[in-house]
Write a protein that holds these residues in place. Structure first.
Motif, PDB file in Angstrom:
ATOM      1  N   TYR A 155      29.924  42.004  41.502  1.00  0.00           N
ATOM      2  CA  TYR A 155      31.091  41.038  41.372  1.00  0.00           C
ATOM      3  C   TYR A 155      31.771  40.378  40.326  1.00  0.00           C
ATOM      4  O   TYR A 155      32.917  40.100  39.188  1.00  0.00           O
ATOM      5  N   GLU A 156      30.293  39.767  39.549  1.00  0.00           N
ATOM      6  CA  GLU A 156      30.486  38.701  37.859  1.00  0.00           C
ATOM      7  C   GLU A 156      30.980  40.292  36.944  1.00  0.00           C
ATOM      8  O   GLU A 156      31.912  39.666  36.121  1.00  0.00           O
ATOM      9  N   MET A 157      30.636  41.496  37.214  1.00  0.00           N
ATOM     10  CA  MET A 157      31.388  42.831  36.844  1.00  0.00           C
ATOM     11  C   MET A 157      33.042  42.495  36.585  1.00  0.00           C
ATOM     12  O   MET A 157      33.319  42.597  34.973  1.00  0.00           O
ATOM     13  N   TRP A 158      33.277  42.474  37.263  1.00  0.00           N
ATOM     14  CA  TRP A 158      35.002  42.476  37.655  1.00  0.00           C
ATOM     15  C   TRP A 158      35.199  41.152  36.863  1.00  0.00           C
ATOM     16  O   TRP A 158      36.361  41.724  36.467  1.00  0.00           O
ATOM     17  N   LYS A 159      34.721  40.108  37.486  1.00  0.00           N
ATOM     18  CA  LYS A 159      35.089  38.412  37.262  1.00  0.00           C
ATOM     19  C   LYS A 159      35.829  39.070  35.201  1.00  0.00           C
ATOM     20  O   LYS A 159      36.493  38.046  35.194  1.00  0.00           O
ATOM     21  N   PRO A 189      38.099  48.292  39.464  1.00  0.00           N
ATOM     22  CA  PRO A 189      36.830  48.041  39.773  1.00  0.00           C
ATOM     23  C   PRO A 189      36.760  47.012  41.223  1.00  0.00           C
ATOM     24  O   PRO A 189      35.173  47.002  41.758  1.00  0.00           O
ATOM     25  N   ARG A 190      37.545  46.222  41.229  1.00  0.00           N
ATOM     26  CA  ARG A 190      37.400  45.773  42.350  1.00  0.00           C
ATOM     27  C   ARG A 190      37.065  46.066  43.793  1.00  0.00           C
ATOM     28  O   ARG A 190      36.151  45.710  44.169  1.00  0.00           O
ATOM     29  N   ASP A 227      38.130  36.101  47.184  1.00  0.00           N
ATOM     30  CA  ASP A 227      38.408  35.992  45.892  1.00  0.00           C
ATOM     31  C   ASP A 227      39.298  37.954  45.945  1.00  0.00           C
ATOM     32  O   ASP A 227      39.545  38.148  45.449  1.00  0.00           O
ATOM     33  N   LEU A 228      38.211  37.943  46.468  1.00  0.00           N
ATOM     34  CA  LEU A 228      37.409  40.112  45.778  1.00  0.00           C
ATOM     35  C   LEU A 228      39.407  40.800  46.951  1.00  0.00           C
ATOM     36  O   LEU A 228      39.472  41.653  46.566  1.00  0.00           O
TER      37      LEU A 228
END
Ligand SMILES: NC(=O)c1ccc[n+]([C@@H]2O[C@H](COP(=O)([O-])OP(=O)(O)OC[C@H]3O[C@@H](n4cnc5c(N)ncnc54)[C@H](O)[C@@H]3O)[C@@H](O)[C@H]2O)c1
Length: 358
Positions: free
Chosen positions: A110-114, A324-325, A354-355
């Motif tokens: 999730y952090e990578m995507w953000k 990536p999501r 939010d995902l």
């Protein structure tokens, strides 16, 4: 299409990095210019093999990012470092192709995507399977609606390995975090999710086992050679995954087992079904049950295609060829599988709000 050349660096110069390099060499507008590996000799050897100048060989990816102008990197380290290194690269303004599994937890992914959203840099997870012609055909058939409503599926990599435990960087907790689920299960989940059109996962009931990997006597002739004394993860996983639309997906993967197969990857729908490798479709036609085989699927080097698609996206300013999501959601399924196996009961797949918003 731009005529720009792009400059690529490699982080982690082990087995798979050489496949990345071999494929980048076949993309005419890519220059492989730098390498970083914590083991200096590995970085040196890799640089020599692929014509990377000596001054661009590093033992720390941060030094590489500080010293060399790069458009993109391939992150080819063991799983445990995928997230932190990818985030460093994105923050340095560099596009990232990160090897599978994307990360070792949903929160890391999730952090990578953000970070990729904030930095507006491409983050692509290196699933070459997304370019497998059979998988793509299966997705087209399922998404066309020809099989009706899909209500059940099973997914597995190679039907399980009887004795195929990889090297130490995959079996030690400090470098891998998890075993066959992270290594092969990530493919099994992504293959199925891609075919099914990414339904929303709800809950999971699972078992993981470390049944064979620690046994010295299980290193037998004809199987892969591994180190049972460095075996700290699971070698088997099975999971029953429920989705919001009522569908159930069963996942089964093994690195080692006393059986010759865990079965195939297949999907059942109300109007037809299909199985993969080789792809066959089952339907009723003309009042009979028919089996359909596809003729002449295109021959594709999926690994090369993955590198080409990433390079093209970098050069032409396109979005990530694999969103990536989608993979972040899959990493939360993996979290739930580990949690369920540990608690011996069904658990919810917890997804950040939010995902779920496209
Ligand atoms: N897409 C595929 O088909 C495929 C196939 C094999 C492996 N993989 C993935 O690629 C990754 C690497 O696998 P491998 O087989 O090449 O492993 P490997 O152990 O052969 O290589 C990993 C390399 O990373 C280096 N390294 C470790 N920590 C590092 C760090 N912090 N910074 C820089 N370098 C570091 C190691 O010294 C080693 O040279 C794994 O996550 C694996 O799942 C993907």
């Amino acid at each position: 299409m731009s005529s720009r050349r792009i400059r690529v660096g490699i982080i982690g110069a082990g087995g798979i990095a050489n496949y990345h390099a071999k494929c980048y060499m076949q993309v005419p507008y890519v220059e492989l210019v730098a390498v970083a590996d914590v083991v200096e000799e590995k970085a040196q050897k890799f640089a020599k093999a692929w014509g990377i100048p000596e001054e661009n060989v590093f033992t720390n990816h941060k030094d590489m990012l500080d010293s060399v102008e790069l458009d993109a990197v391939s992150v080819c380290t063991p799983h445990a470092f995928h997230a932190s290194i990818s985030i460093d690269c994105l923050k340095a303004g560099v596009h990232v192709l990160v090897e599978k599994p994307m990360a070792t937890s949903g929160d890391e992914a999730y952090e990578m995507w953000k970070t990729s959203l904030e930095t507006k840099k491409i983050l692509m997870v290196a699933f070459q399977t997304r370019y497998d012609p059979e998988l793509r055909a299966a997705r087209e058939i399922v998404q066309s609606g020809a099989l009706g409503k899909i209500y059940y599926g099973e997914t597995t990599c190679y039907g399980g390995r009887r004795r195929g435990i990889p090297g130490e960087s995959f079996t030690r907790k400090d470098t891998a975090r998890g075993g066959v689920l992270l290594d092969l299960g990530c493919y099994s989940i992504d293959n199925a999710m891609f075919i099914l059109g990414h339904p929303r996962p709800v809950s999971v009931s699972a078992i993981t086992a470390s049944a064979i990997g620690t046994q010295e006597e299980a290193v037998v002739k004809g199987g892969w050679i591994w180190n049972p004394r460095a075996f700290e993860v699971e070698d088997f996983v099975a999971a029953f995954i429920r989705f919001e639309n009522g569908l159930v997906l069963v996942l089964k993967d093994s690195w080692a087992m006393h059986a010759n197969t865990l079965g195939t990857t297949f999907f059942l729908g109300t109007k037809g079904g299909l199985k993969l490798w080789p792809l066959e479709v089952y339907r009723d036609e003309w009042g009979y049950m028919v089996d359909i085989k596809l003729h002449e699927l295109p021959k594709v080097n999926s690994f090369l295609r993955k590198i080409e698609e990433f390079s093209r996206a970098v050069r032409d300013g396109l979005p990530s060829p694999i969103d990536p999501r989608e993979i972040v959601i899959e990493q939360y399924i993996i979290d739930a599988i580990y949690e369920s196996a540990k608690k011996h009961k069904e658990v919810e797949v917890k997804l950040p709000q939010d995902l779920l918003q496209k």
